[in-house]
Design a protein around this motif. Structure first.
Motif, mmCIF file in Angstrom:
data_model
loop_
_atom_site.group_PDB
_atom_site.id
_atom_site.type_symbol
_atom_site.label_atom_id
_atom_site.label_comp_id
_atom_site.label_asym_id
_atom_site.label_seq_id
_atom_site.Cartn_x
_atom_site.Cartn_y
_atom_site.Cartn_z
ATOM 1 N N ASP A 256 4.356 -4.727 -6.748
ATOM 2 C CA ASP A 256 4.519 -6.067 -6.195
ATOM 3 C C ASP A 256 4.602 -5.993 -4.665
ATOM 4 O OD1 ASP A 256 7.148 -5.272 -5.600
ATOM 5 O OD2 ASP A 256 8.074 -6.663 -7.026
ATOM 6 N N ALA A 257 4.802 -7.145 -4.015
ATOM 7 C CA ALA A 257 4.843 -7.225 -2.553
ATOM 8 C C ALA A 257 5.962 -6.373 -1.959
ATOM 9 C CB ALA A 257 4.997 -8.676 -2.117
ATOM 10 N N ASP A 258 7.016 -6.099 -2.740
ATOM 11 C CA ASP A 258 8.128 -5.269 -2.266
ATOM 12 C C ASP A 258 7.933 -3.792 -2.574
ATOM 13 O OD1 ASP A 258 9.550 -7.497 -1.257
ATOM 14 O OD2 ASP A 258 10.328 -7.934 -3.266
ATOM 15 N N GLY A 259 6.775 -3.441 -3.141
ATOM 16 C CA GLY A 259 6.483 -2.040 -3.452
ATOM 17 C C GLY A 259 7.071 -1.554 -4.759
ATOM 18 N N ARG A 260 7.659 -2.459 -5.534
ATOM 19 C CA ARG A 260 8.225 -2.054 -6.819
ATOM 20 C C ARG A 260 7.112 -1.867 -7.849
ATOM 21 N NH1 ARG A 260 12.308 -6.824 -7.721
ATOM 22 N NH2 ARG A 260 10.325 -7.821 -7.268
#
Length: 171
Positions: free
Chosen positions: A42-46
């Motif tokens: 996702d956008a947070d790198g998760r």
């Protein structure tokens, strides 16, 4: 269509097509075919992690760090990566996954497939396919690493995960 009836390209040790058979037959006879593994973040790198449904033909109810699946007959790895990622994440308009590397998965017990590994960023809200995904979440890398020793993972996905970790550390 029943997944067992989907037609797959059967390939040799050099990933050349040698036959076409239904997926159920390929699994029953242990015939080598093609698969894609797409790491979605996702956008947070998760990392998108999910548990497969109990009705899956292979590795039911196990956890996976990849979305993906078999490459259909006549389909390219790139086409399958985008199709499978959009299907399993339940999104449309995903960027084309980036190819990273390919390896031959072989567990020595009749499961063998050429495995193309990709990555993609998914900023869209996901609605995973209920037929494919029993549970899902985007997890930070530290939690995924901790869960590797706690949850039961699909063996081919675990092999791809370990190869991806080595691939990234060598760059």
């Amino acid at each position: 269509m029943n997944p067992a009836e989907e037609i797959l390209d059967i390939v040799d040790e050099n990933d050349r097509v040698v036959d076409r058979v239904p997926r159920g037959e390929a699994y029953a006879r242990g015939l080598r075919h093609r698969c894609v593994f797409v790491e979605a973040r996702d956008a947070d790198g998760r990392l998108f992690v999910h548990r497969r449904t109990a009705t899956k033909l292979v590795f039911p109810s196990l956890y996976d760090t990849f979305v993906g699946g078999v490459v259909g007959a006549g389909e390219s790895y790139d086409e399958a990566a985008l199709r499978e990622a959009e299907e399993e994440l339940g999104v449309r308009g995903l960027p084309r996954p980036s190819f990273l590397f390919k390896f031959l998965y072989d567990d020595g017990a009749g499961n063998s497939w050429w495995s193309a590994v990709y990555e993609v960023r998914c900023d869209l809200p996901v609605r995973p396919q209920a037929e494919e995904v029993a549970w899902h979440d985007f997890l930070p890398d530290e939690e995924v690493e901790r869960r590797l020793g706690e949850w039961e993972w699909v063996p081919d996905g675990l092999a791809a995960y370990e190869r991806l970790r080595a691939f990234r550390s060598s760059r």
